[in-house]
Scaffold this motif. Sequence first.
Motif, mmCIF file in Angstrom:
data_model
loop_
_atom_site.group_PDB
_atom_site.id
_atom_site.type_symbol
_atom_site.label_atom_id
_atom_site.label_comp_id
_atom_site.label_asym_id
_atom_site.label_seq_id
_atom_site.Cartn_x
_atom_site.Cartn_y
_atom_site.Cartn_z
ATOM 1 N N ILE A 111 -3.395 -3.413 5.294
ATOM 2 C CA ILE A 111 -3.317 -2.076 5.173
ATOM 3 C C ILE A 111 -4.604 -1.629 4.394
ATOM 4 O O ILE A 111 -4.924 -2.222 3.197
ATOM 5 C CB ILE A 111 -2.231 -1.409 4.116
ATOM 6 C CG1 ILE A 111 -0.882 -1.676 4.594
ATOM 7 C CG2 ILE A 111 -2.112 0.296 4.167
ATOM 8 C CD1 ILE A 111 -0.254 -1.172 5.632
ATOM 9 N N ILE A 112 -5.657 -1.193 5.059
ATOM 10 C CA ILE A 112 -6.931 -1.066 4.365
ATOM 11 C C ILE A 112 -7.100 0.352 4.227
ATOM 12 O O ILE A 112 -7.051 1.260 5.150
ATOM 13 C CB ILE A 112 -7.956 -1.382 5.588
ATOM 14 C CG1 ILE A 112 -7.684 -2.819 5.998
ATOM 15 C CG2 ILE A 112 -9.396 -1.235 5.057
ATOM 16 C CD1 ILE A 112 -8.424 -3.288 7.259
ATOM 17 N N GLU A 113 -7.491 0.839 2.819
ATOM 18 C CA GLU A 113 -7.669 2.149 2.301
ATOM 19 C C GLU A 113 -8.965 2.894 2.706
ATOM 20 O O GLU A 113 -9.896 1.916 3.126
ATOM 21 C CB GLU A 113 -7.080 2.156 0.691
ATOM 22 C CG GLU A 113 -5.950 1.566 0.510
ATOM 23 C CD GLU A 113 -4.774 2.709 0.759
ATOM 24 O OE1 GLU A 113 -4.935 3.580 0.882
ATOM 25 O OE2 GLU A 113 -3.650 2.036 0.648
ATOM 26 N N LYS A 114 -9.209 3.991 2.570
ATOM 27 C CA LYS A 114 -10.392 4.502 2.619
ATOM 28 C C LYS A 114 -11.415 4.022 1.870
ATOM 29 O O LYS A 114 -12.439 3.977 2.423
ATOM 30 C CB LYS A 114 -10.170 6.218 2.172
ATOM 31 C CG LYS A 114 -9.413 7.122 3.154
ATOM 32 C CD LYS A 114 -9.012 8.221 2.564
ATOM 33 C CE LYS A 114 -7.317 8.322 2.222
ATOM 34 N NZ LYS A 114 -6.913 9.435 1.577
ATOM 35 N N ASP A 115 -11.010 3.480 0.806
ATOM 36 C CA ASP A 115 -12.077 3.039 -0.009
ATOM 37 C C ASP A 115 -12.497 1.472 0.322
ATOM 38 O O ASP A 115 -13.162 0.966 -0.390
ATOM 39 C CB ASP A 115 -11.941 3.068 -1.756
ATOM 40 C CG ASP A 115 -10.620 2.541 -1.913
ATOM 41 O OD1 ASP A 115 -9.814 1.945 -0.981
ATOM 42 O OD2 ASP A 115 -10.178 2.682 -3.133
ATOM 43 N N GLY A 116 -11.760 1.056 1.258
ATOM 44 C CA GLY A 116 -12.174 -0.441 1.685
ATOM 45 C C GLY A 116 -11.047 -1.565 1.151
ATOM 46 O O GLY A 116 -11.127 -2.578 1.430
ATOM 47 N N SER A 117 -10.454 -0.800 -0.081
ATOM 48 C CA SER A 117 -9.593 -1.895 -0.566
ATOM 49 C C SER A 117 -8.318 -2.270 0.386
ATOM 50 O O SER A 117 -7.947 -1.333 1.100
ATOM 51 C CB SER A 117 -8.883 -1.485 -2.011
ATOM 52 O OG SER A 117 -8.107 -0.195 -1.708
ATOM 53 N N ARG A 118 -7.830 -3.515 0.360
ATOM 54 C CA ARG A 118 -6.899 -4.034 1.221
ATOM 55 C C ARG A 118 -5.751 -4.619 0.587
ATOM 56 O O ARG A 118 -5.723 -5.251 -0.299
ATOM 57 C CB ARG A 118 -7.435 -4.800 2.532
ATOM 58 C CG ARG A 118 -8.039 -5.943 1.786
ATOM 59 C CD ARG A 118 -8.577 -6.744 3.234
ATOM 60 N NE ARG A 118 -9.648 -6.201 3.776
ATOM 61 C CZ ARG A 118 -10.023 -6.023 5.039
ATOM 62 N NH1 ARG A 118 -9.380 -7.001 5.748
ATOM 63 N NH2 ARG A 118 -11.200 -5.424 5.758
ATOM 64 N N VAL A 119 -4.610 -4.197 1.179
ATOM 65 C CA VAL A 119 -3.263 -5.167 1.016
ATOM 66 C C VAL A 119 -2.887 -5.980 2.154
ATOM 67 O O VAL A 119 -2.551 -5.329 3.071
ATOM 68 C CB VAL A 119 -2.287 -4.176 0.478
ATOM 69 C CG1 VAL A 119 -0.925 -5.047 0.024
ATOM 70 C CG2 VAL A 119 -2.730 -3.299 -0.746
ATOM 71 N N THR A 120 -2.399 -7.209 1.801
ATOM 72 C CA THR A 120 -2.042 -8.011 3.169
ATOM 73 C C THR A 120 -0.721 -8.583 3.188
ATOM 74 O O THR A 120 -0.221 -9.049 1.798
ATOM 75 C CB THR A 120 -2.909 -9.175 2.931
ATOM 76 O OG1 THR A 120 -4.291 -9.111 2.849
ATOM 77 C CG2 THR A 120 -2.613 -10.286 4.238
ATOM 78 N N TYR A 121 0.236 -7.930 3.837
ATOM 79 C CA TYR A 121 1.585 -8.307 3.994
ATOM 80 C C TYR A 121 1.904 -9.361 4.896
ATOM 81 O O TYR A 121 1.058 -9.411 6.053
ATOM 82 C CB TYR A 121 2.252 -6.972 4.479
ATOM 83 C CG TYR A 121 2.488 -5.887 3.350
ATOM 84 C CD1 TYR A 121 2.997 -6.050 2.228
ATOM 85 C CD2 TYR A 121 1.698 -4.697 3.628
ATOM 86 C CE1 TYR A 121 3.059 -5.085 1.408
ATOM 87 C CE2 TYR A 121 1.942 -3.698 2.602
ATOM 88 C CZ TYR A 121 2.391 -3.838 1.605
ATOM 89 O OH TYR A 121 2.419 -2.872 0.674
ATOM 90 N N ASN A 167 4.063 7.027 0.286
ATOM 91 C CA ASN A 167 4.190 6.966 -1.066
ATOM 92 C C ASN A 167 3.309 6.466 -1.948
ATOM 93 O O ASN A 167 3.503 6.648 -3.256
ATOM 94 C CB ASN A 167 5.641 6.954 -1.289
ATOM 95 C CG ASN A 167 6.392 7.987 -0.714
ATOM 96 O OD1 ASN A 167 6.268 9.089 -0.624
ATOM 97 N ND2 ASN A 167 7.755 7.354 -0.170
ATOM 98 N N GLY A 168 2.288 5.462 -1.583
ATOM 99 C CA GLY A 168 1.201 4.870 -2.254
ATOM 100 C C GLY A 168 1.874 3.919 -3.150
ATOM 101 O O GLY A 168 1.273 3.468 -4.022
ATOM 102 N N LYS A 169 2.893 3.433 -2.825
ATOM 103 C CA LYS A 169 3.557 2.366 -3.647
ATOM 104 C C LYS A 169 3.470 1.063 -3.103
ATOM 105 O O LYS A 169 4.543 0.877 -1.997
ATOM 106 C CB LYS A 169 4.930 2.738 -4.184
ATOM 107 C CG LYS A 169 5.621 2.035 -5.214
ATOM 108 C CD LYS A 169 6.856 2.638 -6.005
ATOM 109 C CE LYS A 169 7.855 1.523 -6.413
ATOM 110 N NZ LYS A 169 8.428 0.930 -5.406
ATOM 111 N N VAL A 170 2.644 0.021 -3.402
ATOM 112 C CA VAL A 170 2.815 -1.271 -2.603
ATOM 113 C C VAL A 170 3.848 -1.975 -2.942
ATOM 114 O O VAL A 170 4.533 -2.071 -3.882
ATOM 115 C CB VAL A 170 1.405 -1.958 -3.427
ATOM 116 C CG1 VAL A 170 1.416 -3.227 -2.627
ATOM 117 C CG2 VAL A 170 0.146 -1.409 -3.089
#
Lengths: 124, 188
Positions: A80-90, A108-111
């Motif tokens: 998941i790549i956010e607007k600001d470029g930060s990413r979470v890898t599932y 809901n914005g909760k990782v």
Amino acid sequence: MKSMAELDEIRKKTLEQISLRSNAEGVRVVVGMATCGIAAGARPVMKALMEEVSKRNLQNVTVSMTGCIGACRLEPVVEIIEKDGSRVTYVKMTAEKAVRVVLEHIANGKVCLDLTIGAEEAKK
Amino acid sequence: MRDLSLHILDIVQNSIKANASVITIHMGEKAENKQLVLEIADNGIGMDNDFLTRVEDPFTTSRTTRKIGLGIPLLKESALKCEGKFSIYSEQKIGTKVFAAFLINHIDRLPIGSIGDTMITIISANPNIQFILLLDSIKGEFKLDTEEINKTLKGVNITEFAVLQWLKEYIDEGIQNIFGGVLNEVDG
């Protein structure tokens, strides 16, 4: 029998909805779709993501695919790549987990911390 | 791979990587020799002769993250294990064609799987590529061309979920009309 007339109906309905949307840059959801990902079940994961994003009517979320990122044993992988470029890898995703990620993380914005690559690697 | 639709999804990734703008997927019944043939053709950058001679080897890949590429070797294996055939043609700057044939009633032939799911997955992630799906058998022909769909949609994006859902149903119906009763996994 499916017909082109039906497709035209869908077009008209969609056009009415589109006018309500903004064009702001949004969240990108990327699914690993190389041989390793496909063999591990990436297609149903991607389908579940598309379905859930549409069902919840989430705007400015795009679901796309990428090749192998080199962590084949953790496939299917979803980033998941956010607007600001930060990413979470599932990692080790399933269709059920994908539905949860759309609801908790994207809507809901909760990782979902327990599904991330960090949580998986910490198990070792 | 569990079924042919997953192989298609995999092989198409190679075409996308090769910068193809048109990708044609053809599945047909060759009634005279009881075969199902699968052809995936693209107009991508193609391969040089050196790479082409090595491409069926699992230790050949264009990717940089690992030294192994299994997409093509796995499809070849799936074809040969049911007394089928496999070949690949490529010319630089012209494109590549992957050909596989499967003996329809061989016990080891993979089922076709969900061609509809594969198509909407690749279409939604690559709306700028023209995909053509051709199906044929003694029962008739089916053709889906995303360029024609885009013409009907006039400005509405093909990646809209309602459109994708329609496409999947349209393709599923095509599969049933063309392969129903021809392949034992598709109801007549």
